[in-house]
Structure formats: C-alpha cells, structure tokens
Design an enzyme around this catalytic site. Structure first.
Site, PDB file in Angstrom:
ATOM      1  N   CYS A  19       1.006  -0.716  -0.074  1.00 24.84           N
ATOM      2  CA  CYS A  19       0.035  -0.225  -0.326  1.00 24.84           C
ATOM      3  C   CYS A  19       1.404   1.599  -0.048  1.00 24.84           C
ATOM      4  O   CYS A  19       1.418   0.914   1.277  1.00 24.84           O
ATOM      5  CB  CYS A  19      -1.131   0.124   1.319  1.00 24.84           C
ATOM      6  SG  CYS A  19      -1.910   1.543   1.174  1.00 24.84           S
ATOM      7  N   CYS A  40      -2.012   7.411   5.296  1.00 22.29           N
ATOM      8  CA  CYS A  40      -2.919   6.725   5.298  1.00 22.29           C
ATOM      9  C   CYS A  40      -2.690   5.816   6.432  1.00 22.29           C
ATOM     10  O   CYS A  40      -2.083   5.410   5.509  1.00 22.29           O
ATOM     11  CB  CYS A  40      -3.867   5.833   4.478  1.00 22.29           C
ATOM     12  SG  CYS A  40      -5.575   5.202   5.349  1.00 22.29           S
ATOM     13  N   CYS A  95      -7.011   2.797  -2.782  1.00 19.71           N
ATOM     14  CA  CYS A  95      -7.064   2.073  -1.763  1.00 19.71           C
ATOM     15  C   CYS A  95      -7.018   0.519  -1.834  1.00 19.71           C
ATOM     16  O   CYS A  95      -7.929  -0.201  -2.920  1.00 19.71           O
ATOM     17  CB  CYS A  95      -7.966   2.440  -0.756  1.00 19.71           C
ATOM     18  SG  CYS A  95      -7.936   1.440   1.276  1.00 19.71           S
ATOM     19  N   GLN A 125     -22.904  -6.623   5.744  1.00 14.75           N
ATOM     20  CA  GLN A 125     -20.979  -6.935   6.905  1.00 14.75           C
ATOM     21  C   GLN A 125     -20.043  -6.337   5.344  1.00 14.75           C
ATOM     22  O   GLN A 125     -20.678  -6.436   4.373  1.00 14.75           O
ATOM     23  CB  GLN A 125     -20.619  -8.053   6.832  1.00 14.75           C
ATOM     24  CG  GLN A 125     -21.712  -8.324   7.946  1.00 14.75           C
ATOM     25  CD  GLN A 125     -20.649  -8.350   9.048  1.00 14.75           C
ATOM     26  OE1 GLN A 125     -19.745  -7.429   9.320  1.00 14.75           O
ATOM     27  NE2 GLN A 125     -20.993  -8.866  10.020  1.00 14.75           N
ATOM     28  N   GLU A 170     -35.654  -6.482  13.767  1.00 14.59           N
ATOM     29  CA  GLU A 170     -35.259  -5.154  13.423  1.00 14.59           C
ATOM     30  C   GLU A 170     -35.741  -3.276  13.583  1.00 14.59           C
ATOM     31  O   GLU A 170     -36.961  -3.791  13.136  1.00 14.59           O
ATOM     32  CB  GLU A 170     -34.336  -5.658  12.138  1.00 14.59           C
ATOM     33  CG  GLU A 170     -33.599  -4.274  11.418  1.00 14.59           C
ATOM     34  CD  GLU A 170     -32.869  -4.826  12.502  1.00 14.59           C
ATOM     35  OE1 GLU A 170     -32.224  -2.923  12.474  1.00 14.59           O
ATOM     36  OE2 GLU A 170     -31.482  -5.047  12.356  1.00 14.59           O
ATOM     37  N   CYS A 220     -19.943  -7.972  17.371  1.00 16.67           N
ATOM     38  CA  CYS A 220     -18.267  -7.377  16.453  1.00 16.67           C
ATOM     39  C   CYS A 220     -17.600  -6.477  17.376  1.00 16.67           C
ATOM     40  O   CYS A 220     -16.428  -5.551  16.832  1.00 16.67           O
ATOM     41  CB  CYS A 220     -18.155  -6.637  15.561  1.00 16.67           C
ATOM     42  SG  CYS A 220     -19.956  -5.286  15.671  1.00 16.67           S
TER      43      CYS A 220
END
Length: 373
Positions: free
Chosen positions: A9, A17, A90, A212, A262, A332
């Site tokens: 990268c 970054c 990216c 996700q 939900e 998560c």
C-alpha cells in the site's frame, strides 16, 4: 510462517494513511494475535481455527469523505486538521469500487459539488458511499448538506452511465457533527435495491441497510452459524437484530419456521421480499430487539443475536431468565460480548470461531454458541 508484508500500500508507506495499523505485521501473526486476545478475554470454550480473509480487495463498501475543491476534490479520509487525503486507489476495496472512483471524481467536478470543509463548516458534499455486490453491481449514496445541488447532480448523472449502477440516492445530513448520514434519503436513479448474492441467497440491500463490509467472510460466517443451527435442529428460532435477514434466511432453508426482529423498517421490508422470493417460512417484524417477548411458552428454542458494537445489554439478563435453550451470538466487539456472556450464567459457552472481517486492524468478529446449563 512468512515474515513478509502481504499487502503493498503506497498510502501506508508514504504515511498518508495509517488506518491499517497492523499492515506491517505478517498476516498469519495478525490472526494468531487476534485469536489469543479473544481467548484471553472470553470464557474457556472450544475454538475452531479462525477464518482468514483475503489481505486486499475485500471491502465491498467505500465510505469516502470528500474534501479539497471542486476543481481538485479528494475522495478518501480527513486528516486531523480537516484537510482531505485522497485514497481512490485504496487496495482494500473490491476492484469495481476502485474502477468507479475516477467517474465519481468527475461527477464532483462537472456538477460543481463543493466539498464540505469541516473547519469552516462550509460546502455541500460530505461523503460518497459506494457498495459493490458479488455480481459486480454498484449502489451509490451521495451525502449532502442540503438539497441545493440536487438539480445539478441529476443533470450530470450521465457521467456515471458506464458504471454498473443499480441505485443512486442522495442523503441529506445538514448537521455539523460526526454522524455519517441524515434522515432524508432521495432516490435519484435505479430501483434502490442492490442484491448481495450470498451462498445462493439474494439478500436485498436498500440505501440505508446494513451489511458486513467483507462479503466473502460474511458468507463464511453465515455458513458456520447455519451449520451450528442445523446441528441443534431447533423447533423454533428467533433472529434478533436481524438486519436484512442474513442469519434467519440461511437457517430457513432447512424448512424450519423462523422469525426476525429489527428496528429498521427498510431492512425488514428487504428481508420479507427475500423470504417471499425463496418461499421461506420466515416472518419479520419491525421492533426493538431488546424488548422482544421471551416469556413462558412464547420463548423460542434457539435465538440468534447480531447486535451493534454496544452488545445486547439488558437483553442478556432476559435471555438468561427465559426458557430459551440455545443462543448463537455474532459479535463485532469481544469486550461487550464478554460482558454479555457474564450476564448469562445460565448458559455455558460451547464453542467459538473468529472471522477476520477487518484484516490489518485490531477489530474482530466472533461467533459463539451457548447452551443452557
């Protein structure tokens, strides 16, 4: 075990970054360290081998902060002083997203979309959010301060015609605060639905739906949860924080009745549409997952929970006091997961598996199965 950096990268190497804080750590070491942290944090249980990710090209969503000027916009992140850092190439993003970036930059210029300047609180365009499906289709959200630029955007949308866009919408976020989106979403092109084909199920995403960010690893997560559910073979099952129905609709393929809850109506509409297309015995309700009735005979045999980072809070105690026999918890945030498990002493952790949704960072996704003691 290799000791080389697996992803190259230029942004990281140039110190433009550093969001991928572990990029210099060999990927196998990242996985081992992540597993060790979770095992130390959570109660003793059987751990399956962690599910690895591709080291690059895995992110299906790009949330690009827009800064700079109309003539020279930056699409990427903001530095500490509010100036923009352009990250159009990216290497974390799926290739269709990277390929679309030049066209998005051209839209900014042609439609004269003034980037929002955080220090001065001036400007119109805040973010461009682009999501890619496994079929290579794209959905774009344009986050604006006001509706002022909408006529110009509509006029110049043709610069995106070569892209596989199935949905373009504008989100209005007038407030100066760290909130990505506002309450108003206006469809500008397409039907507003992006189909995420996961393990043969066409999950429908509308602009405000959550999914996700790593499709391949999410697919593996759903397969693992479904395998555990099929092994338990519950007569009744409830999916809380069900989103667009990923866990529920995977489990429904075995023919068992499923229900999901939900708070986001848009996600529930999408789950219902997918269930109808599948012919699944599944029902979905808009509501607060933490307040679902779990009392007495109404309690399902198995409950899946997939909460936001804050965890399930007081729902943990309600599950513990209920007649629910088994819980499959997708988290998560291992810290709030550990807290929630401690609040459910009536359940024993059976097994767990880590899923690396976010390579090169400390973030972790873990799936845990709990059984009534």
């Amino acid at each position: 075990m290799t000791t080389s950096v697996a992803l190259s990268c230029g942004y990281f190497d140039a110190w433009r970054c550093r969001s991928c804080t572990l990029l210099a750590t060999p990927y196998e070491v990242q996985l081992a360290q992540q597993q060790a942290r979770m095992e130390a944090l959570l109660p003793p249980m059987l751990w399956d081998a962690p599910h690895a990710s591709a080291v690059g090209g895995f992110r299906n969503k790009a949330k690009m902060a827009v800064a700079g000027t109309v003539e020279a916009p930056t699409l990427g992140i903001l530095a500490a002083d509010g100036t923009g850092i352009d990250l159009q190439a990216c290497p974390l993003h799926e290739q269709p997203i990277v390929d679309a970036m030049p066209a998005l930059e051209r839209l900014v210029r042609d439609a004269r979309l003034t980037p929002y300047d955080v220090p001065s609180r001036r400007g119109e365009l805040k973010h461009l959010i682009l999501t890619a499906s496994p079929d290579g289709e794209l959905a774009l959200r344009i986050v604006l301060r006001s509706s002022e630029s909408l006529p110009r955007i509509r006029k110049h949308l043709a610069v995106l015609d070569h892209l596989p866009l199935v949905s373009v919408s504008a989100n209005l976020q007038p407030e100066h605060k760290a909130v990505l989106e506002g309450d108003d979403e206006l469809l500008l092109a397409g039907d507003g639905v992006l189909v995420m084909r996961v393990n043969g199920i066409g999950l429908r995403l509308r602009p405000r739906s959550f999914f996700q960010t790593n499709t391949a690893v999410a697919s593996a997560l759903y397969r693992q949860a479904t395998a555990w559910i099929d092994e338990a073979d519950p007569a009744t099952m409830l999916d809380l924080y069900c989103g667009v129905g990923g866990f529920a609709l995977h489990a429904a393929r075995a023919g068992r009745p499923i229900s999901g809850v939900e708070v986001t109506a848009e996600a529930i509409d999408a789950a219902r549409e997918t269930a109808e297309a599948m012919g699944a015995d599944a029902s979905f309700t808009v509501g607060d997952a933490a307040s679902v009735d779990l009392e007495g005979a109404r309690a399902p045999e198995l409950v899946v929970v997939n909460p936001p980072r804050r965890g399930i809070g007081e729902l943990a105690g309600r599950l513990d006091a209920s007649a629910v026999q088994r819980v499959v918890y997708s988290s998560c945030n291992p810290v709030t997961l550990a807290r929630d498990l401690a609040a459910m002493p009536g359940f024993a952790p059976v097994r767990a598996r880590a899923f690396d949704m976010f390579p090169h960072t400390d973030h972790a996704e873990v799936l845990v199965e709990l059984a009534r003691r």
